[in-house]
Write a protein that holds these residues in place. Structure first.
Motif, PDB file in Angstrom:
ATOM      1  N   MET A   1       0.843  -1.183   0.000  1.00 56.41           N
ATOM      2  CA  MET A   1       0.000   0.000   0.000  1.00 56.41           C
ATOM      3  C   MET A   1       0.890   1.249   0.000  1.00 56.41           C
ATOM      4  SD  MET A   1      -3.090  -1.214   0.048  1.00 56.41           S
ATOM      5  CE  MET A   1      -4.155   0.107   0.499  1.00 56.41           C
ATOM      6  N   PRO A   2       0.430   2.306  -0.641  1.00 56.91           N
ATOM      7  CA  PRO A   2       1.229   3.529  -0.681  1.00 56.91           C
ATOM      8  C   PRO A   2       1.216   4.259   0.665  1.00 56.91           C
ATOM      9  CG  PRO A   2      -0.864   3.862  -1.782  1.00 56.91           C
ATOM     10  CD  PRO A   2      -0.783   2.407  -1.425  1.00 56.91           C
ATOM     11  N   ARG A   3       2.255   5.001   0.896  1.00 64.58           N
ATOM     12  CA  ARG A   3       2.328   5.838   2.094  1.00 64.58           C
ATOM     13  C   ARG A   3       1.301   6.969   1.999  1.00 64.58           C
ATOM     14  NH1 ARG A   3       6.931   5.576   5.230  1.00 64.58           N
ATOM     15  NH2 ARG A   3       8.424   3.998   4.570  1.00 64.58           N
ATOM     16  N   THR A   4       0.827   7.438   3.135  1.00 64.73           N
ATOM     17  CA  THR A   4      -0.084   8.575   3.184  1.00 64.73           C
ATOM     18  C   THR A   4       0.738   9.852   3.059  1.00 64.73           C
ATOM     19  OG1 THR A   4      -1.634   7.385   4.587  1.00 64.73           O
ATOM     20  CG2 THR A   4      -1.800   9.784   4.590  1.00 64.73           C
ATOM     21  N   ALA A   5       0.356  10.724   2.137  1.00 67.27           N
ATOM     22  CA  ALA A   5       1.094  11.972   1.916  1.00 67.27           C
ATOM     23  C   ALA A   5       0.714  13.018   2.960  1.00 67.27           C
ATOM     24  CB  ALA A   5       0.817  12.508   0.521  1.00 67.27           C
ATOM     25  N   LEU A   6       1.729  13.653   3.548  1.00 68.40           N
ATOM     26  CA  LEU A   6       1.530  14.784   4.455  1.00 68.40           C
ATOM     27  C   LEU A   6       1.937  16.047   3.724  1.00 68.40           C
ATOM     28  CD1 LEU A   6       3.114  13.735   7.887  1.00 68.40           C
ATOM     29  CD2 LEU A   6       0.713  13.778   7.258  1.00 68.40           C
ATOM     30  N   THR A   7       1.133  17.070   3.848  1.00 72.88           N
ATOM     31  CA  THR A   7       1.476  18.364   3.275  1.00 72.88           C
ATOM     32  C   THR A   7       1.875  19.285   4.416  1.00 72.88           C
ATOM     33  OG1 THR A   7      -0.096  18.049   1.482  1.00 72.88           O
ATOM     34  CG2 THR A   7       0.635  20.307   1.902  1.00 72.88           C
ATOM     35  N   PRO A   8       3.107  19.775   4.417  1.00 70.60           N
ATOM     36  CA  PRO A   8       3.550  20.639   5.511  1.00 70.60           C
ATOM     37  C   PRO A   8       2.795  21.960   5.548  1.00 70.60           C
ATOM     38  CG  PRO A   8       5.428  19.787   4.296  1.00 70.60           C
ATOM     39  CD  PRO A   8       4.200  19.462   3.496  1.00 70.60           C
ATOM     40  N   THR A   9       2.542  22.430   6.758  1.00 69.61           N
ATOM     41  CA  THR A   9       1.980  23.745   6.998  1.00 69.61           C
ATOM     42  C   THR A   9       3.135  24.718   7.139  1.00 69.61           C
ATOM     43  OG1 THR A   9       0.053  22.861   8.133  1.00 69.61           O
ATOM     44  CG2 THR A   9       0.632  25.137   8.631  1.00 69.61           C
ATOM     45  N   ASN A  10       3.054  25.865   6.458  1.00 68.86           N
ATOM     46  CA  ASN A  10       4.119  26.858   6.558  1.00 68.86           C
ATOM     47  C   ASN A  10       4.165  27.424   7.969  1.00 68.86           C
ATOM     48  OD1 ASN A  10       5.108  26.720   3.920  1.00 68.86           O
ATOM     49  ND2 ASN A  10       3.476  28.037   3.182  1.00 68.86           N
ATOM     50  N   LEU A  11       5.334  27.370   8.554  1.00 70.72           N
ATOM     51  CA  LEU A  11       5.560  27.913   9.885  1.00 70.72           C
ATOM     52  C   LEU A  11       6.277  29.233   9.690  1.00 70.72           C
ATOM     53  CD1 LEU A  11       5.187  27.251  12.879  1.00 70.72           C
ATOM     54  CD2 LEU A  11       7.406  26.132  12.832  1.00 70.72           C
ATOM     55  N   GLY A  12       5.479  30.295   9.565  1.00 68.28           N
ATOM     56  CA  GLY A  12       6.008  31.599   9.219  1.00 68.28           C
ATOM     57  C   GLY A  12       6.600  32.340  10.387  1.00 68.28           C
ATOM     58  N   VAL A  13       7.078  33.524  10.096  1.00 72.09           N
ATOM     59  CA  VAL A  13       7.696  34.362  11.106  1.00 72.09           C
ATOM     60  C   VAL A  13       6.652  34.989  12.016  1.00 72.09           C
ATOM     61  CG1 VAL A  13       9.139  36.401  11.444  1.00 72.09           C
ATOM     62  CG2 VAL A  13       9.648  34.819   9.589  1.00 72.09           C
ATOM     63  N   THR A  14       5.479  35.291  11.490  1.00 71.97           N
ATOM     64  CA  THR A  14       4.446  35.940  12.305  1.00 71.97           C
ATOM     65  C   THR A  14       3.229  35.039  12.468  1.00 71.97           C
ATOM     66  OG1 THR A  14       3.642  37.092  10.332  1.00 71.97           O
ATOM     67  CG2 THR A  14       5.175  38.284  11.742  1.00 71.97           C
ATOM     68  N   ASP A  15       2.326  35.026  11.507  1.00 67.47           N
ATOM     69  CA  ASP A  15       1.103  34.248  11.627  1.00 67.47           C
ATOM     70  C   ASP A  15       1.405  32.767  11.447  1.00 67.47           C
ATOM     71  OD1 ASP A  15      -0.404  36.557  11.939  1.00 67.47           O
ATOM     72  OD2 ASP A  15      -0.589  36.812   9.775  1.00 67.47           O
ATOM     73  N   VAL A  16       1.048  31.976  12.449  1.00 75.55           N
ATOM     74  CA  VAL A  16       1.307  30.544  12.403  1.00 75.55           C
ATOM     75  C   VAL A  16      -0.013  29.799  12.531  1.00 75.55           C
ATOM     76  CG1 VAL A  16       2.460  28.618  13.529  1.00 75.55           C
ATOM     77  CG2 VAL A  16       3.569  30.853  13.437  1.00 75.55           C
ATOM     78  N   ALA A  17      -0.343  29.028  11.506  1.00 74.64           N
ATOM     79  CA  ALA A  17      -1.527  28.184  11.580  1.00 74.64           C
ATOM     80  C   ALA A  17      -1.201  27.004  12.490  1.00 74.64           C
ATOM     81  CB  ALA A  17      -1.909  27.690  10.191  1.00 74.64           C
ATOM     82  N   ASP A  18      -2.195  26.539  13.232  1.00 72.19           N
ATOM     83  CA  ASP A  18      -2.003  25.393  14.118  1.00 72.19           C
ATOM     84  C   ASP A  18      -2.996  24.307  13.730  1.00 72.19           C
ATOM     85  OD1 ASP A  18      -1.114  23.701  16.055  1.00 72.19           O
ATOM     86  OD2 ASP A  18      -2.012  24.794  17.717  1.00 72.19           O
ATOM     87  N   PRO A  19      -2.658  23.534  12.705  1.00 72.81           N
ATOM     88  CA  PRO A  19      -3.574  22.496  12.239  1.00 72.81           C
ATOM     89  C   PRO A  19      -3.678  21.365  13.251  1.00 72.81           C
ATOM     90  CG  PRO A  19      -1.491  22.316  11.113  1.00 72.81           C
ATOM     91  CD  PRO A  19      -1.419  23.563  11.953  1.00 72.81           C
ATOM     92  N   THR A  20      -4.755  20.611  13.141  1.00 73.97           N
ATOM     93  CA  THR A  20      -4.983  19.508  14.076  1.00 73.97           C
ATOM     94  C   THR A  20      -4.085  18.320  13.808  1.00 73.97           C
ATOM     95  OG1 THR A  20      -6.750  18.669  12.668  1.00 73.97           O
ATOM     96  CG2 THR A  20      -7.389  20.118  14.478  1.00 73.97           C
ATOM     97  N   GLY A  21      -3.575  18.196  12.609  1.00 75.25           N
ATOM     98  CA  GLY A  21      -2.694  17.078  12.288  1.00 75.25           C
ATOM     99  C   GLY A  21      -3.441  15.920  11.672  1.00 75.25           C
ATOM    100  N   THR A  22      -2.681  14.955  11.211  1.00 70.88           N
ATOM    101  CA  THR A  22      -3.217  13.746  10.588  1.00 70.88           C
ATOM    102  C   THR A  22      -3.248  12.649  11.643  1.00 70.88           C
ATOM    103  OG1 THR A  22      -2.312  14.389   8.446  1.00 70.88           O
ATOM    104  CG2 THR A  22      -2.824  12.054   8.753  1.00 70.88           C
ATOM    105  N   THR A  23      -4.378  11.977  11.741  1.00 72.54           N
ATOM    106  CA  THR A  23      -4.531  10.923  12.736  1.00 72.54           C
ATOM    107  C   THR A  23      -3.640   9.727  12.416  1.00 72.54           C
ATOM    108  OG1 THR A  23      -6.804  11.591  13.170  1.00 72.54           O
ATOM    109  CG2 THR A  23      -6.197   9.351  13.817  1.00 72.54           C
ATOM    110  N   ILE A  24      -2.889   9.299  13.406  1.00 70.88           N
ATOM    111  CA  ILE A  24      -2.067   8.097  13.267  1.00 70.88           C
ATOM    112  C   ILE A  24      -2.965   6.919  13.642  1.00 70.88           C
ATOM    113  CG2 ILE A  24      -0.018   6.847  14.032  1.00 70.88           C
ATOM    114  CD1 ILE A  24       1.137   9.624  14.860  1.00 70.88           C
ATOM    115  N   ASP A  25      -3.330   6.163  12.630  1.00 68.14           N
ATOM    116  CA  ASP A  25      -4.202   5.006  12.824  1.00 68.14           C
ATOM    117  C   ASP A  25      -3.502   3.774  12.270  1.00 68.14           C
ATOM    118  OD1 ASP A  25      -4.361   5.349  10.086  1.00 68.14           O
ATOM    119  OD2 ASP A  25      -6.440   6.024  10.103  1.00 68.14           O
ATOM    120  N   SER A  26      -4.210   2.663  12.193  1.00 68.96           N
ATOM    121  CA  SER A  26      -3.583   1.420  11.734  1.00 68.96           C
ATOM    122  C   SER A  26      -3.050   1.534  10.309  1.00 68.96           C
ATOM    123  CB  SER A  26      -4.568   0.254  11.844  1.00 68.96           C
ATOM    124  OG  SER A  26      -5.710   0.494  11.057  1.00 68.96           O
ATOM    125  N   THR A  27      -3.695   2.338   9.453  1.00 66.52           N
ATOM    126  CA  THR A  27      -3.215   2.522   8.086  1.00 66.52           C
ATOM    127  C   THR A  27      -1.856   3.220   8.083  1.00 66.52           C
ATOM    128  OG1 THR A  27      -5.458   2.620   7.223  1.00 66.52           O
ATOM    129  CG2 THR A  27      -3.731   3.541   5.832  1.00 66.52           C
TER     130      THR A  27
END
Length: 124
Positions: A1-27
């Motif tokens: 099975m293929p790996r699950t692709a993660l797309t990085p969130t830009n961690l900027g100098v000022t405004d920083v988004a705080d995403p919830t992340g990808t769930t680590i499950d059996s897949t």
């Protein structure tokens, strides 16, 4: 099975988004994750562990046909404590970059939680 692709969130100098992340499950435990077109020296992972015990995250060394000339140093395993959070990275292209500019990450059996990839801003 293929790996699950993660797309990085830009961690900027000022405004920083705080995403919830990808769930680590059996897949994700079975197949792992990949960051395509990775810039390892600017990539940081936030891994949370909701399992009842310490679990390991493995950052895979580059393959034999890839650009990672220091791949013989091997994979890196990082422990994440039970109910804990661990920041991992940045990484060395010379050790971890896979063919095609990818970064591969695997999780120990029974790992549950989330993984979030961040891309660090270039210095000003």
């Amino acid at each position: 099975m293929p790996r699950t692709a993660l797309t990085p969130t830009n961690l900027g100098v000022t405004d920083v988004a705080d995403p919830t992340g990808t769930t680590i499950d059996s897949t994700l435990v079975t197949n792992g994750v990949v960051i395509n077109t990775a810039d390892p020296s600017r990539t940081v992972l936030r891994v949370t562990n909701s399992a009842g015990s310490t679990k390991k995250v493995t950052v895979r060394a580059g393959g034999k046909d890839g650009p990672a000339w220091m791949r013989t140093q091997g994979d890196t395993e990082v422990s994440v404590g039970a109910s804990g959070t661990r920041w991992i990275g940045p990484f060395s292209e010379a050790r971890y970059l896979q063919h095609g500019g990818k970064l591969n990450i695997d999780f120990e059996s029974g790992f549950t939680g989330t993984v979030t990839a961040f891309k660090l801003a270039r210095s000003l």
